[in-house]
Design a protein around this motif. Structure first.
Motif, mmCIF file in Angstrom:
data_model
loop_
_atom_site.group_PDB
_atom_site.id
_atom_site.type_symbol
_atom_site.label_atom_id
_atom_site.label_comp_id
_atom_site.label_asym_id
_atom_site.label_seq_id
_atom_site.Cartn_x
_atom_site.Cartn_y
_atom_site.Cartn_z
ATOM 1 N N ARG A 26 -50.895 72.110 -29.317
ATOM 2 C CA ARG A 26 -51.444 70.594 -29.033
ATOM 3 C C ARG A 26 -52.115 69.473 -29.108
ATOM 4 N NH1 ARG A 26 -52.633 73.609 -24.158
ATOM 5 N NH2 ARG A 26 -54.752 73.560 -24.436
ATOM 6 N N GLY A 27 -53.247 70.359 -31.083
ATOM 7 C CA GLY A 27 -53.766 69.048 -31.268
ATOM 8 C C GLY A 27 -52.698 68.890 -32.878
ATOM 9 N N ILE A 28 -52.286 69.535 -32.730
ATOM 10 C CA ILE A 28 -50.935 69.697 -34.189
ATOM 11 C C ILE A 28 -50.331 68.654 -33.799
ATOM 12 C CG2 ILE A 28 -49.377 70.788 -35.816
ATOM 13 C CD1 ILE A 28 -50.998 72.336 -36.019
ATOM 14 N N LYS A 29 -49.625 68.669 -32.913
ATOM 15 C CA LYS A 29 -48.294 68.103 -32.309
ATOM 16 C C LYS A 29 -48.701 66.348 -32.084
ATOM 17 C CE LYS A 29 -44.838 67.353 -28.705
ATOM 18 N NZ LYS A 29 -44.475 66.227 -28.133
ATOM 19 N N MET A 30 -50.108 66.355 -31.468
ATOM 20 C CA MET A 30 -50.602 65.428 -30.658
ATOM 21 C C MET A 30 -51.260 64.495 -32.156
ATOM 22 S SD MET A 30 -53.643 63.298 -30.988
ATOM 23 C CE MET A 30 -54.387 62.455 -30.412
ATOM 24 N N TYR A 31 -51.780 65.171 -33.581
ATOM 25 C CA TYR A 31 -52.634 64.451 -34.153
ATOM 26 C C TYR A 31 -50.834 64.048 -35.268
ATOM 27 C CZ TYR A 31 -54.429 63.581 -38.930
ATOM 28 O OH TYR A 31 -54.645 63.420 -39.965
ATOM 29 N N SER A 32 -49.968 65.163 -35.576
ATOM 30 C CA SER A 32 -48.665 64.199 -36.366
ATOM 31 C C SER A 32 -48.096 62.700 -35.205
ATOM 32 C CB SER A 32 -48.173 65.848 -36.271
ATOM 33 O OG SER A 32 -48.359 66.735 -37.204
ATOM 34 N N GLU A 33 -47.611 63.014 -34.309
ATOM 35 C CA GLU A 33 -46.684 62.677 -33.617
ATOM 36 C C GLU A 33 -47.958 61.139 -33.298
ATOM 37 O OE1 GLU A 33 -46.060 63.244 -29.764
ATOM 38 O OE2 GLU A 33 -44.223 65.119 -30.201
ATOM 39 N N THR A 34 -49.321 61.293 -33.583
ATOM 40 C CA THR A 34 -49.810 59.859 -33.436
ATOM 41 C C THR A 34 -49.875 58.917 -34.957
ATOM 42 O OG1 THR A 34 -51.441 60.887 -31.875
ATOM 43 C CG2 THR A 34 -52.331 58.993 -33.487
ATOM 44 N N TRP A 35 -50.208 59.953 -35.516
ATOM 45 C CA TRP A 35 -49.975 59.184 -37.521
ATOM 46 C C TRP A 35 -48.524 58.488 -37.662
ATOM 47 C CZ3 TRP A 35 -53.074 56.757 -39.668
ATOM 48 C CH2 TRP A 35 -55.283 56.735 -39.256
ATOM 49 N N ASP A 36 -47.744 59.542 -37.710
ATOM 50 C CA ASP A 36 -46.865 59.146 -37.543
ATOM 51 C C ASP A 36 -46.203 58.176 -36.949
ATOM 52 O OD1 ASP A 36 -43.560 59.424 -38.303
ATOM 53 O OD2 ASP A 36 -43.342 59.220 -36.346
ATOM 54 N N ARG A 37 -47.036 57.093 -35.748
ATOM 55 C CA ARG A 37 -46.122 55.878 -35.311
ATOM 56 C C ARG A 37 -47.268 54.829 -35.879
ATOM 57 N NH1 ARG A 37 -46.960 57.083 -29.077
ATOM 58 N NH2 ARG A 37 -46.596 54.899 -29.065
ATOM 59 N N ASN A 48 -57.262 54.271 -31.433
ATOM 60 C CA ASN A 48 -58.133 53.664 -30.095
ATOM 61 C C ASN A 48 -58.827 54.844 -29.568
ATOM 62 O OD1 ASN A 48 -56.002 55.214 -28.836
ATOM 63 N ND2 ASN A 48 -54.666 53.183 -28.060
ATOM 64 N N ASN A 49 -59.481 54.975 -28.645
ATOM 65 C CA ASN A 49 -60.192 55.680 -28.246
ATOM 66 C C ASN A 49 -59.219 57.031 -26.701
ATOM 67 O OD1 ASN A 49 -59.647 54.377 -25.700
ATOM 68 N ND2 ASN A 49 -62.116 53.969 -25.034
ATOM 69 N N THR A 50 -58.270 56.386 -26.418
ATOM 70 C CA THR A 50 -57.634 57.636 -25.951
ATOM 71 C C THR A 50 -56.864 59.143 -26.755
ATOM 72 O OG1 THR A 50 -56.456 55.671 -24.416
ATOM 73 C CG2 THR A 50 -55.382 58.101 -24.892
ATOM 74 N N ASN A 51 -56.670 57.964 -28.218
ATOM 75 C CA ASN A 51 -56.060 58.974 -29.394
ATOM 76 C C ASN A 51 -57.566 59.625 -30.148
ATOM 77 O OD1 ASN A 51 -53.521 59.386 -28.554
ATOM 78 N ND2 ASN A 51 -53.390 57.079 -29.253
ATOM 79 N N PHE A 52 -58.499 58.992 -30.733
ATOM 80 C CA PHE A 52 -59.709 59.203 -31.033
ATOM 81 C C PHE A 52 -61.317 58.729 -30.761
ATOM 82 C CE2 PHE A 52 -56.672 57.401 -33.513
ATOM 83 C CZ PHE A 52 -56.267 57.955 -35.148
ATOM 84 N N THR A 53 -62.218 59.458 -30.763
ATOM 85 C CA THR A 53 -63.457 59.924 -31.080
ATOM 86 C C THR A 53 -63.899 58.498 -30.831
ATOM 87 O OG1 THR A 53 -64.137 61.309 -32.074
ATOM 88 C CG2 THR A 53 -63.536 62.312 -30.508
ATOM 89 N N GLU A 54 -65.320 58.410 -29.818
ATOM 90 C CA GLU A 54 -65.757 56.808 -30.082
ATOM 91 C C GLU A 54 -66.201 56.821 -31.593
ATOM 92 O OE1 GLU A 54 -65.281 53.820 -28.681
ATOM 93 O OE2 GLU A 54 -64.550 54.533 -27.075
ATOM 94 N N ASP A 97 -60.166 73.910 -33.636
ATOM 95 C CA ASP A 97 -59.759 72.642 -33.540
ATOM 96 C C ASP A 97 -60.067 71.860 -34.860
ATOM 97 O OD1 ASP A 97 -60.384 72.170 -30.884
ATOM 98 O OD2 ASP A 97 -62.085 72.251 -30.760
ATOM 99 N N ARG A 98 -59.553 73.137 -36.207
ATOM 100 C CA ARG A 98 -59.022 71.955 -37.502
ATOM 101 C C ARG A 98 -57.981 72.609 -37.884
ATOM 102 N NH1 ARG A 98 -64.475 70.090 -40.010
ATOM 103 N NH2 ARG A 98 -65.923 71.942 -38.959
ATOM 104 N N ILE A 99 -57.535 71.007 -38.253
ATOM 105 C CA ILE A 99 -55.972 70.953 -39.007
ATOM 106 C C ILE A 99 -56.017 70.661 -40.104
ATOM 107 C CG2 ILE A 99 -53.467 69.438 -38.574
ATOM 108 C CD1 ILE A 99 -54.984 69.226 -35.700
ATOM 109 N N VAL A 131 -58.661 67.576 -40.881
ATOM 110 C CA VAL A 131 -58.812 67.259 -39.940
ATOM 111 C C VAL A 131 -60.011 67.887 -38.688
ATOM 112 C CG1 VAL A 131 -58.569 65.774 -37.659
ATOM 113 C CG2 VAL A 131 -56.879 66.012 -39.866
ATOM 114 N N LYS A 132 -60.868 67.574 -38.257
ATOM 115 C CA LYS A 132 -61.636 67.909 -36.972
ATOM 116 C C LYS A 132 -60.844 67.392 -35.312
ATOM 117 C CE LYS A 132 -66.285 69.702 -35.656
ATOM 118 N NZ LYS A 132 -67.840 69.253 -35.933
ATOM 119 N N MET A 133 -60.789 67.946 -35.023
ATOM 120 C CA MET A 133 -60.316 67.312 -33.437
ATOM 121 C C MET A 133 -61.595 67.487 -32.478
ATOM 122 S SD MET A 133 -57.314 66.676 -33.554
ATOM 123 C CE MET A 133 -56.120 66.238 -32.509
#
Length: 291
Positions: A26-37, A48-54, A97-99, A131-133
């Protein structure tokens, strides 16, 4: 230990492993799709704080970039500085949590990039990001790429091969190896002789054949000897080389000799000379011709 207990422990271990793997996927999918967009769709609002920690942190030297606003401002430079961007995740894998992401970035530097004016150069660079999630969000990144290659592609630093290429051209000229000299030129090389030089009448000479016939052949026909002396090469930015030297020559028509200062500005691209500009003491040249 009873067999039933072993089976229970094994089942629990497999369940934990399955949950961990699912979380990683799930982390890999979220990460890849977020950076693609973010990059390919130029959608910085996804930082934003939905996809990234503060306290999202980009590990950099000499100082880390921390926080959503600073992180967003950093990547704004890439979207402002480049057009025709293609960002590709070549491979991505993780554990817990490591990618680890292997990526490729292509684009043309048509805008200001971290305060530096556009060079118009196209880049094609590979890199890796660690990456650290945290709680399903991107918490930390650290990029690794060949910065020297990146700067060379941008034209901000020159290829280390340039000096050797130009040095070999001078050596070939010294022994009369014109095929090697001409072979070092791009098919559309733009060659300019110094204003006031008799050979400047054909400026600009376009292509190796024009240089051969308009400059080299005339020098050979009109001189008893023409030597390049005290050649010193100086590396410059933007894939340019400056050569300072002297011409030591003797004319056939009147037997006049001259020894003059000169400078050559070479511009290279992909190992070939694409432009040449001569600077020389044209008064001494003309004095010798009119002697």
């Amino acid at each position: 230990m009873k067999k039933s207990t072993i089976l229970v422990l094994l089942s629990i271990s497999l369940l934990i492993l399955s949950c961990t793997n699912a979380k990683t996927e799930r982390g890999i999918k979220m990460y890849s799709e977020t950076w693609d967009r973010i990059i390919n769709d130029a959608n910085l609002d996804l930082i934003n704080n939905t996809n990234f920690t503060e306290d999202i942190t980009l590990i950099t030297s000499p100082e880390n970039i921390v926080g959503i606003d600073a992180f967003k401002a950093y990547y704004q430079n890439f979207l402002t500085g480049f057009s025709d961007i293609t960002f590709t995740v070549v491979d991505v894998f993780g554990q817990g949590d490591r990618i680890v992401k292997h990526w490729n970035f292509k684009g043309t530097n048509t805008g200001e990039f971290f305060g530096m004016p556009a060079t118009g150069k196209t880049v094609d660079i590979n890199g890796v990001t660690l990456v650290k999630m945290k709680d399903g969000k991107i918490a930390e990144e650290q990029d690794f790429m060949d910065n020297m290659v990146f700067l060379q592609q941008l034209g901000m630093v020159s290829s280390p091969e340039n000096m050797g290429i130009i040095n070999n051209l001078y050596k070939a000229f010294e022994i009369g190896d014109m095929p090697t000299v001409l072979g070092g030129m791009d098919a559309k090389v733009v060659w300019n002789e110094a204003e006031g030089n008799a050979y400047a009448d054909g400026n600009p000479y376009i292509g190796p054949d024009a240089v051969l016939n308009g400059v080299f052949a005339r020098i050979g026909a009109e001189h008893e000897y023409f030597k390049l002396e005290n050649i010193q090469l100086h590396e410059m930015s933007n894939n340019q080389m400056l050569a300072t030297l002297r011409y030591d020559a003797k004319l056939k028509a009147n037997g006049a000799t001259y020894n003059v200062q000169a400078a050559h500005l070479w511009t290279l691209n992909n190992g070939k000379v694409i432009a040449f500009q001569q600077y020389v003491d044209t008064k001494k040249l003309n004095d010798a011709i009119n002697n």
